[in-house]
Design a protein around this motif. Structure first.
Motif, mmCIF file in Angstrom:
data_model
loop_
_atom_site.group_PDB
_atom_site.id
_atom_site.type_symbol
_atom_site.label_atom_id
_atom_site.label_comp_id
_atom_site.label_asym_id
_atom_site.label_seq_id
_atom_site.Cartn_x
_atom_site.Cartn_y
_atom_site.Cartn_z
ATOM 1 N N VAL A 1 50.568 72.892 -20.397
ATOM 2 C CA VAL A 1 49.245 72.744 -21.002
ATOM 3 C C VAL A 1 48.296 73.819 -20.477
ATOM 4 C CG1 VAL A 1 47.228 71.231 -21.192
ATOM 5 C CG2 VAL A 1 49.533 70.288 -21.446
ATOM 6 N N GLN A 2 48.379 74.120 -19.191
ATOM 7 C CA GLN A 2 47.547 75.160 -18.588
ATOM 8 C C GLN A 2 47.792 76.513 -19.249
ATOM 9 O OE1 GLN A 2 48.516 76.178 -14.470
ATOM 10 N NE2 GLN A 2 46.336 76.094 -13.964
ATOM 11 N N GLN A 3 49.061 76.818 -19.542
ATOM 12 C CA GLN A 3 49.379 78.068 -20.229
ATOM 13 C C GLN A 3 48.713 78.124 -21.600
ATOM 14 O OE1 GLN A 3 53.678 77.918 -20.167
ATOM 15 N NE2 GLN A 3 53.825 79.131 -18.290
ATOM 16 N N MET A 4 48.793 77.021 -22.349
ATOM 17 C CA MET A 4 48.196 76.992 -23.681
ATOM 18 C C MET A 4 46.676 77.152 -23.611
ATOM 19 S SD MET A 4 50.465 73.878 -25.275
ATOM 20 C CE MET A 4 49.825 74.033 -26.935
ATOM 21 N N GLN A 5 46.067 76.552 -22.625
ATOM 22 C CA GLN A 5 44.614 76.638 -22.487
ATOM 23 C C GLN A 5 44.152 78.048 -22.126
ATOM 24 O OE1 GLN A 5 44.042 73.574 -19.548
ATOM 25 N NE2 GLN A 5 43.753 71.962 -21.083
ATOM 26 N N GLY B 1 54.729 69.632 -17.020
ATOM 27 C CA GLY B 1 53.805 69.351 -18.105
ATOM 28 C C GLY B 1 52.427 69.949 -17.882
ATOM 29 N N GLY B 2 51.902 69.823 -16.663
ATOM 30 C CA GLY B 2 50.584 70.388 -16.377
ATOM 31 C C GLY B 2 50.551 71.889 -16.551
ATOM 32 N N LEU B 3 51.614 72.566 -16.117
ATOM 33 C CA LEU B 3 51.699 74.021 -16.267
ATOM 34 C C LEU B 3 51.737 74.408 -17.740
ATOM 35 C CD1 LEU B 3 52.297 76.947 -15.307
ATOM 36 C CD2 LEU B 3 54.723 76.297 -15.296
ATOM 37 N N ILE C 1 48.472 98.488 -21.978
ATOM 38 C CA ILE C 1 49.461 97.892 -21.092
ATOM 39 C C ILE C 1 49.705 96.463 -21.565
ATOM 40 C CG2 ILE C 1 49.952 97.098 -18.742
ATOM 41 C CD1 ILE C 1 48.236 99.413 -17.707
ATOM 42 N N VAL C 2 50.977 96.104 -21.732
ATOM 43 C CA VAL C 2 51.362 94.752 -22.127
ATOM 44 C C VAL C 2 52.205 94.167 -20.999
ATOM 45 C CG1 VAL C 2 52.617 93.339 -23.793
ATOM 46 C CG2 VAL C 2 51.337 95.345 -24.577
ATOM 47 N N ILE C 3 51.832 92.984 -20.532
ATOM 48 C CA ILE C 3 52.555 92.334 -19.441
ATOM 49 C C ILE C 3 53.210 91.070 -19.962
ATOM 50 C CG2 ILE C 3 52.382 91.249 -17.167
ATOM 51 C CD1 ILE C 3 49.850 92.933 -16.721
ATOM 52 N N GLU C 4 54.532 90.982 -19.830
ATOM 53 C CA GLU C 4 55.237 89.738 -20.124
ATOM 54 C C GLU C 4 55.239 88.902 -18.852
ATOM 55 O OE1 GLU C 4 59.653 87.885 -20.969
ATOM 56 O OE2 GLU C 4 59.361 90.037 -21.322
ATOM 57 N N ALA C 5 54.443 87.833 -18.844
ATOM 58 C CA ALA C 5 54.347 86.989 -17.665
ATOM 59 C C ALA C 5 55.609 86.137 -17.532
ATOM 60 C CB ALA C 5 53.118 86.093 -17.749
ATOM 61 N N SER C 6 55.909 85.736 -16.320
ATOM 62 C CA SER C 6 57.020 84.822 -16.081
ATOM 63 C C SER C 6 56.794 83.527 -16.845
ATOM 64 C CB SER C 6 57.118 84.545 -14.578
ATOM 65 O OG SER C 6 57.833 83.365 -14.322
ATOM 66 N N GLY C 7 57.902 82.867 -17.222
ATOM 67 C CA GLY C 7 57.806 81.615 -17.955
ATOM 68 C C GLY C 7 57.159 80.486 -17.173
ATOM 69 N N VAL C 8 57.065 80.613 -15.843
ATOM 70 C CA VAL C 8 56.415 79.586 -15.039
ATOM 71 C C VAL C 8 55.140 80.117 -14.384
ATOM 72 C CG1 VAL C 8 58.492 78.237 -14.633
ATOM 73 C CG2 VAL C 8 57.932 80.108 -13.076
ATOM 74 N N PRO D 1 54.848 78.989 -6.663
ATOM 75 C CA PRO D 1 56.266 78.886 -7.016
ATOM 76 C C PRO D 1 56.705 77.454 -7.277
ATOM 77 C CG PRO D 1 56.061 79.006 -4.654
ATOM 78 C CD PRO D 1 54.659 79.053 -5.210
ATOM 79 N N GLY D 2 55.751 76.503 -7.302
ATOM 80 C CA GLY D 2 56.094 75.102 -7.374
ATOM 81 C C GLY D 2 56.475 74.631 -8.760
ATOM 82 N N HIS D 3 55.798 73.587 -9.234
ATOM 83 C CA HIS D 3 56.063 72.957 -10.519
ATOM 84 C C HIS D 3 57.402 72.235 -10.526
ATOM 85 C CE1 HIS D 3 52.693 75.391 -11.642
ATOM 86 N NE2 HIS D 3 53.372 76.498 -11.550
ATOM 87 N N GLY D 4 58.015 72.042 -9.343
ATOM 88 C CA GLY D 4 59.251 71.283 -9.277
ATOM 89 C C GLY D 4 60.467 71.992 -9.818
ATOM 90 N N LEU D 5 60.371 73.286 -10.118
ATOM 91 C CA LEU D 5 61.486 74.005 -10.716
ATOM 92 C C LEU D 5 62.262 74.795 -9.670
ATOM 93 C CD1 LEU D 5 59.903 75.412 -13.995
ATOM 94 C CD2 LEU D 5 61.377 73.425 -13.733
#
Length: 303
Positions: free
Chosen positions: A144-148, A140-142, A93-100, A216-220
Motif C-alpha cells: 500500500v505504501q508503494q501505491m501511495q 501488505g503495509g509495504l 535518469i530512470v531508476i528501477e527500484a527493488s520490489g521491496v 530490509p524487513g517486511h518479513g521477507l
C-alpha cells in the motif's frame, strides 16, 4: 561558468512481479529520442535486444540509441554520480527500484542528488494479485505504501480479470492512490510520453541522507537454488503452484530444451530461452531459515 541543468529522475517502483523489468526493457528499446540512463538492481534480468547493444562491459551496457543501462550494485549514490559526470549527460535518469523498496525513499535520495531533480514516480501494480498482496500480514503495509508513493499508478495485467472483478479493483486502486494518475496496460507497456509527463514536484519530506539504508524487513527473505542437473518444468510448475508462500522466483534452469529463463509471480510461470550462464533461481517469500532449507530440499526433487 554556466551550471548545467539538473537531470530529471524518474523512479519505477512496485511489488515483486508487477512488471518493472519488462517496462524497463521496453523503455530501452522504444523510439523516444531520449538518451536514458537506466539504473537497475538486477542487471542480468534486463533482456535487451542484442542488436541494440553497442558496448557491454562490467556493470554498464551502452546501446546504439544513446541509452545506457547500469547496475546499481550496493551504492545508488555512486551510480547517480557516474551519470551526472557522464559527458554528454543523459537526458533523463530512470531508476528501477527493488520490489521491496519504498519508491518515495528512493526518490528522496535520487531526486535531491546534486545535479538531479525529481521528475515523477511510476508504480506498477499486478491487477491479478495486488489486493491479495495488500492483505498479506508481512508485506501488505509495504504494498500500500508503494501505491501511495505513485504519481503514475500503472495497473498492469488487467486483462487477466473478468469484467465483474475489474470494476471493484479499479475502485480499490483509486482509494489507495487518491492523487495518482492511473493508466491501465498489458505487458507493462507505458507510453514514454505518459511516463515522463507526470510528477516533477519537489518532495515535501526532508531529503534522505546518502548513508541511510533501505529497510530490509517486511518479513521477507530469499533463498538461492542451484539445481544439480536438468529440471523437469512440469514438476517445477507444480511445486510453485502448491507453495503460496513463494511471492517471486526469477533465474534460469537447465531443461531438456536447453537453458530456460524462469519468471514466477502471481501464480504464473513464464519460460523463455535464456542466454548462456549459470543455472540459478532466486525465490523470495516470508521464509525463516528452516522453511528455506525445506524449500530447497523440495526443489532438488525437481531436478
Amino acid at each position: 561558468m554556466t551550471t548545467p541543468p539538473a537531470i530529471p529522475v524518474t523512479v519505477i517502483g512496485g511489488y515483486l512481479g508487477a512488471g518493472k523489468t519488462t517496462c524497463v526493457n521496453d523503455l530501452l528499446a522504444a523510439e523516444h529520442g531520449l538518451r536514458l540512463a537506466v539504473l537497475v538492481n538486477d542487471f542480468g534480468a534486463v533482456n535487451v535486444d542484442a542488436g541494440l547493444i553497442a558496448e557491454h562491459g562490467g556493470d554498464t551496457m551502452a546501446l546504439t540509441n544513446g541509452c545506457v543501462c547500469c547496475a546499481i550494485a550496493d551504492d545508488l549514490g555512486a551510480a547517480l554520480q557516474a551519470q551526472v559526470a557522464r559527458q554528454p549527460p543523459p537526458d533523463r535518469i530512470v531508476i528501477e527500484a527493488s520490489g521491496v523498496a519504498d519508491p518515495a525513499r528512493v526518490m528522496r535520495l535520487a531526486g535531491n542528488w546534486p545535479g538531479c531533480r525529481p521528475a515523477g514516480t511510476a508504480v506498477l501494480a499486478d491487477a491479478a494479485t495486488i489486493r491479495e498482496r495488500a492483505r498479506d500480514k508481512f508485506v501488505g503495509g509495504l504494498v500500500v505504501q508503494q501505491m501511495q508513493a505513485a504519481d503514475l499508478l500503472v495497473l498492469n495485467k488487467l486483462d487477466l480479470l473478468t469484467k465483474e472483478e475489474s470494476g471493484p479493483l479499479r475502485a480499490w486502486v483509486r482509494a489507495q492512490a487518491e492523487t495518482a494518475d492511473i493508466v491501465e496496460t498489458r505487458f507493462a507497456r507505458i507510453d514514454p510520453a505518459r511516463l515522463f509527463g507526470v510528477g516533477g514536484a519537489e518532495p515535501t519530506a526532508p531529503p534522505r541522507k546518502a548513508e541511510e539504508k533501505e529497510d530490509p524487513g517486511h518479513g521477507l527473505a530469499s533463498v538461492v537454488w542451484r539445481p544439480a542437473g536438468p529440471v523437469d518444468p512440469a514438476a517445477f510448475r507444480r511445486l510453485l503452484a502448491n507453495r503460496p508462500e513463494i511471492h517471486r522466483a526469477k533465474g534460469a534452469v537447465a531443461t531438456d530444451a536447453g537453458l530456460q529463463r524462469i519468471d514466477w509471480s502471481g501464480g504464473r510461470l513464464g519460460l523463455s530461452e535464456a542466454s548462456p550462464g549459470p543455472a540459478r533461481v532466486v525465490l523470495v517469500g516470508p521464509f525463516d531459515a528452516a522453511a528455506g532449507q525445506a524449500l530447497l530440499r523440495a526443489l532438488d526433487a525437481c531436478a
